[in-house]
Each structure stands twice: as C-alpha cells, then as structure tokens.
Write a protein that holds these residues in place. Sequence first.
Motif, short mmCIF file in Angstrom:
data_model
loop_
_atom_site.label_atom_id
_atom_site.label_comp_id
_atom_site.label_asym_id
_atom_site.label_seq_id
_atom_site.Cartn_x
_atom_site.Cartn_y
_atom_site.Cartn_z
N THR A 145 140.91 44.95 -93.04
CA THR A 145 141.70 44.66 -94.23
C THR A 145 142.88 45.62 -94.34
N ALA A 224 140.27 39.37 -104.19
CA ALA A 224 140.88 38.18 -103.59
C ALA A 224 142.19 37.82 -104.29
N GLU A 227 144.95 40.29 -103.43
CA GLU A 227 145.55 40.05 -102.12
C GLU A 227 146.54 38.90 -102.16
N LYS A 228 146.23 37.86 -102.93
CA LYS A 228 147.16 36.73 -103.03
C LYS A 228 148.46 37.16 -103.71
#
Length: 342
Positions: A145, A224, A227-228
């Motif tokens: 990551t 999540a 990250e978007k």
Amino acid sequence: MARPTRLTRQQQRQIRELIAKHDPLIQAAFLEVVRNAHGAVDFAELVRLVEIGDWNRIEQIMRLNQALLFPLQEAVRVTIVAGGMTVTLPRGIQGSFGFDGNHVRAQQIFAETGARLVTEIGSPGPEPIRATILQAQRERVGAETTARRLAGTLNPRTGVREGGILGLDGPRAQRSVRVREILSDPDQIADYFRGKEPRYTSTDRRYDAQVRKAIAKGRALDKATIEKIAKAHDARLLKARGKAIAENEAFTAQAEGRREAYTQLFESDKVESIDKLWQHNSAKDARPDHKALDGKRVSFNEAFEMDDGTRMQYAHDPAGGIKHSGGCRCTTTYIPQYRRLT
C-alpha cells in the motif's frame, strides 16, 4: 510605458501564437513522461525497499532521469527552435537571415535545458517521500500500500499505474500526504474544507457529503474512501503541475529561442544595433520589480536588474530562476536598427 511600435506589436502577437500552440504540446509531453515513469518503476523492488526502509534507494527509483524526460525535453527544444524562427529580416533589407539551430550556442541551450529539467522536475525530493512512508506507518498499512502511494495504483483496465506522488514536485507531493493525514484523523478532518491554499476538496466532489458526514460525527473516514479521494486529489495535483510546467517552459523556451536568434542577427552584418524592451503583462499577483520595468528599454547586452539584484538579459532568462519565471507573463521585444545597404 513606451508607446509600442508596429514591430513590438508584431512580436507580441508572435509570442502569443507560440505560447498557444506549444503550451499544450509541452503539457502533453510532461504527462507522457509521467506515464512512462509509472511503467518503468520496478514495483516489486520498491515494495522490498519500503520493507527494509532504504529511503535513499527509494528516492532514486522515484527520480525521473534524462532518458525518461526526453519527450518533454524534445517538446521544449521544438519550442526554442520555433521561437528562433520567428526572427526574420523585414522587407527592404538586402540579404537573408535564418535561425541556425545547429549553432554551437543553440546546441548548448538545448543541452542546458535537458540538465535543468532533470534538476527542477526530476524528483519530488526526499521529504515528501519520507512523509508518505511515515504517514503509512502511522496508519499501519503494509509495504505494498505504501509503494502504491509512492508510485501509483495499477489500473486493471489500462494496465498503467496512476496516482501516487510520482511526477509531483515537493509542495504538491506534501499536499498529497497532507490530505491523507487530515482524512484519517478525527481531530483534523474538519480542516479538509478550510483555507484557500491548499484546498483539499476532491476533484469530482462525489465524496464531499461523506466527508461532511464524518466531520459531523467527529470521526475519520474509512481507509477505502480515503484512498479514492486521495487518488482523485493526486490526479488533480498532477494535472495542475503539468499545466504550470507547460506555461513556464513555453514562455522560457520561446524567449531563449528568440534571444539566440537575435544574438545571431546581432553578430551578422545586417544590423547596426539592437535595443530590447521589457513588457509587463497583467497578472493576478504581479511582481513589483517586474511591473516597475514595464517599458524599460536597454541596449542588447545590457541586463535588466531586479530589486533583489538578479540580472536578466530578457524576461524568462533562466538566470533568474523559478523565482522570476514561475507564473510570469512578461515578455521582451527586440528593436533592431537594420543596416540599409546602398
């Protein structure tokens, strides 16, 4: 300001046309450089280096070398040549003149441009890289990551990596790190919508409602969603950097080409003398010393001097550095006194 002559108006029009034509070509070349850089990253090796904490080697992998930068260097070279080729003899002057792109001095300009691009554009610098890794460690995410935050995430549709801080400069890379820090901290998330510079709102605004909801509840966003948002933010930062680079390099390249062409003309027997005129073009945040030079006319080899002592032969002279060229819209026009043969 001195009253513009027909000659200076003509040069101003030529400069505007050059910028309009070559700015998008340089921007496209920069984005091509970044795409190639994403493809050139040895991702498995980057993951391994993150795991062992070899920050110096990570910075080397993240650097855009001269080979990768070739498309951008070539686009700038073409703009330099185009600027030089605008310089021609007017009607009524005997003989001919053409810009010599093979002149040793012109070739030196091309070489220095390549070296300058490596220095100015080649890397986000060690601090954003370390900040990215440290932020990932605070979030306790894995090496893969972390590597994706550095070098981008593989798009399964295109097979190309996108996002990350690869291709960003230091300040924009720091902003990339900061947006993740803000969104992952319930005590800081309210800062996402605060301030004018930098603004942390996502590119397409789809996530603003989720961020506001998290702020209202006093909690951070899930990983999540972060990250978007961060990926959209990185894309905007890269686009903004490409635009800034294109504007600066287009202005600088045409100015270098025209200066070299007039130098060649000056060395010929076609002119008795050449004066040059600094012309300040309106900007949102005008530099006082640049504005003060508006209309100043000097001889060809005389320098324009800034308040800080910087001496520049023309607007966007690389000798002034990014301090005097970034965001500048000033131009220099040349006023030759042609030798008329009888």
